[in-house]
Design an enzyme around this catalytic site. Structure first.
Site, PDB file in Angstrom:
ATOM      1  CG  ASP A 299      -1.813   1.188   1.318  1.00 36.31           C
ATOM      2  OD1 ASP A 299      -1.481   2.235   0.728  1.00 36.31           O
ATOM      3  OD2 ASP A 299      -2.862   1.093   1.974  1.00 36.31           O
TER       4      ASP A 299
ATOM      5  CE1 TYR B 111      -7.030  10.273   0.125  1.00 33.77           C
ATOM      6  CE2 TYR B 111      -8.051   9.238  -1.783  1.00 33.77           C
ATOM      7  CZ  TYR B 111      -7.741   9.219  -0.442  1.00 33.77           C
ATOM      8  OH  TYR B 111      -8.122   8.160   0.326  1.00 33.77           O
TER       9      TYR B 111
ATOM     10  NE  ARG C 115      -1.967  11.687   9.795  1.00 37.27           N
ATOM     11  CZ  ARG C 115      -2.546  11.143   8.716  1.00 37.27           C
ATOM     12  NH1 ARG C 115      -2.234   9.912   8.338  1.00 37.27           N
ATOM     13  NH2 ARG C 115      -3.467  11.804   8.048  1.00 37.27           N
TER      14      ARG C 115
END
Lengths: 411, 411
Positions: free
Chosen positions: B200, B225, B370
């Site tokens: 992934d 995206y 994050r």
């Protein structure tokens, strides 16, 4: 009463209660567009709506728009916008993925709801993706695929009477002939034989009133880029009847279909309602175009739409008679979608020659000249002119010009 | 050398060979955007490219654009545009559907290529959709799902050594901690144990050089995206190594994956190359945004990108030390994506307070603050300022304000 002269048509246009919608579309000049059953025309509100999503929602607000602009909820809010067009409750429809993926999900879910049976019954001549996805689903589920002529009622009844059909997949309107199937009666017949039904609405949503709930459909899928005018390849929709929600399990178990996606929990738990049919993030920019077109569709009286659709197709059938092409579409209004298909072995060249005259239809192998009628932006006079043009193309033999003979890619 | 003062940073910005790219993005003023790993910023060329597709290709040319504007080929042409960014050949990558659907396809295909085995090995703490899709795939394929700590090499080796793992699914960069996995080594280890690997790339494509072919990856999926700036929910991509093309069978067998789609034949026959992983029509308007961003990406030197990415993350790690938050991201550059994650039980409130200061990061449960670093539009000085702001937020205690305490929907 079918108008028979151009003046009749002009008078009908003057009285047409749907006439105002034409100004809400941006149509190329000099063209009569009879291919809205392949790709619907561009609503005038769409470019601005798309630009707002790109420049303001994405460009300026970035991730904040997942909440502020309702991006996260779009699969449901857009589904709720489609629901009244297909006779469903708002929570029974979600938007996302393509028609093929949704077919896959609906077929697998239906098979799992009917676990004692292992046959998927499809129809001969259905649109290829329906056939191919049925093949893919049958292979992965260890099911057996059968096909029947959907318009042969005895054959359909016989196939269902075998008593081993778990799920029947039919197109509500045949993409090629434009034949409209009786959803209520076929669904009743299927249920009486212990079979669930998945309806493909690609050629009926936005073309005529669809009554999924009162016709007792189990599942349905459809695209939004034909009669619903949401743009090329726009996200598709999926309907799941409320009575099946709790027990339905579909295999594309992405996080958007999770009961509590923001828990980021380690195990999958399906969401309530049709939301459990969602998988991953959806293209928001494409969804913006669908949103613009659905705003327009909320103002459409589907009874008037159907009335005009039948009048336009009647007109085209009658006015193209002198061309001498064989009619593939049922003559009876109650068996006809918003489409007229004519047959000729040289149909490809004829369609090409017609396009050169500014009348856009399309060709479907092996011999179908296919014309779609979108009542929101077509005038009676347009249809009259298109029919005249087709008659002239056929009679003049201009389609024999070699430049119309070569098939090129997508048709 | 990590800059230590704002003046150092300004000097680094002056010499930055990628500095010019910043002007190719439309960024909201007064914001330092450290959330490009959730949704990438808007390229300046995108609004015009999208408008052209909507107004000209769709509005004026309608169905003709399937050929004229190359719509039909977009899944392949866009795939070819992504290929150099992930170290693949052009015909090994296709664009379409979402990450979740592509994961489904890749996992099923990999399981079928390894039919003697029935275990899918995933990783604990992977992004939820990876976990859930693995669950869905395992259920439908009758496979057994196991999970391992991907960053515990002994555990991973042990799980593979069991000898029954058909396919291993790993994130190249962990969405939460930003840990980068050694694709070459892990793939070699998996292959040595008879296991295929699906990678992934959601958090590595466009964040750092990816070498799928030379690292011998079998399959990969990724979104466009985040670092690739194609807009919210933009179509995903799928990589299938050429050596697997002929034997690969995926179940979403829509007509775009057919060998001869315009034959409209009754039976499915998979296309050559990675095209067999396509299913149905894709959102062309969303693809236009991807096209615009890929034009920009073709000019990016990925070596320089990685160099700047590591410098920015180093800078942020060092400059936020005074905040006293625990670092969740590996300190070693070779184990770090383009992301810095810090831990604190009140991280949610801290992120909200930081956003109020114009520094946009995000929070991931249970305790991760994050921050993503997109080297194309971030300056060293921005990162310095963002770090200072975080230190101030934490030290001042302003995050204790009750208005930052309430979680709302998407984070």
């Amino acid at each position: 009463m079918t108008p028979t002269t151009r003046d009749d048509c002009l008078r009908r246009d003057e009285k047409d209660p749907l006439a105002g919608f034409r100004d809400e579309f941006l149509l190329p000049s000099g063209t009569v567009y009879l291919d809205g059953n392949s790709l619907g025309a561009l609503p005038a509100a769409t470019p601005g709506r798309v630009a707002r999503t790109v420049e303001q929602e994405w460009g300026e607000r970035l991730i904040a728009s997942w909440n502020e602009a309702g991006w996260w909820e779009k699969p449901r809010t857009l589904g709720a916008g489609i629901a009244p067009l297909v006779g469903a409750a708002p929570h029974e429809v979600v938007v996302g993925d393509g028609t093929s993926a949704n077919l896959f999900k609906a077929l697998v879910a239906a098979l799992r709801l009917n676990p004692e049976r292992h046959v998927v019954l499809g129809e001969r001549g259905n649109f290829p993706t329906d056939l191919y996805i049925t093949e893919g689903v049958s292979e992965i589920m260890g099911a057996v695929e059968r096909r029947v002529h959907a318009d042969n009622r005895a054959a359909l009844a016989g196939a269902l009477a075998a008593g081993d059909v778990a799920v029947l997949l039919l197109s509500h309107v045949d993409y090629s002939t434009g034949a409209l199937r009786d959803m209520a009666e076929i669904t009743r017949l299927a249920h009486a034989n212990g079979t669930l039904v998945v309806w493909d609405l690609c050629h009926s949503a936005g073309a005529l009133p669809v009554e999924l709930a009162s016709d007792r459909a189990d599942f349905a899928v459809g695209c939004t880029y034909k009669y619903l005018n949401a743009g090329p390849g726009a996200p598709a929709f999926l309907f799941a009847a409320e009575r099946h929600h709790a027990a339905s399990r579909q295999p594309l178990t992405g996080w958007h279909g999770h009961a509590r996606p923001f828990d980021f929990s380690a195990g999958y738990a399906p969401a309530e309602g049709a939301s459990r049919f969602l998988s991953g993030s959806q293209p928001v920019v494409a969804a913006a175009a669908l949103e613009a077109s659905l705003e327009l569709w909320q103002r459409v009286d589907l009874g008037l739409l159907r009335e005009k659709s039948l009048a336009l197709t009647d007109l085209f059938i009658e006015a193209t008679r002198p061309a001498g092409l064989r009619l593939a579409t049922p003559r009876e209004p109650e068996r006809r979608g918003s489409q007229v298909s004519l047959r000729h072995p040289d149909g490809y060249a004829m369609v090409r020659a017609l396009i050169e005259r500014g009348v856009v239809g399309d060709f479907r192998a092996p011999d179908i000249l296919r014309f779609g009628f979108a009542p929101l932006y077509l005038r009676y006079a347009d249809v009259f002119d298109a029919a005249q043009a087709l008659v002239e193309v056929v009679r003049s033999g201009e389609w024999r010009d070699p430049r119309f003979a070569v098939a090129t890619g997508v048709t």
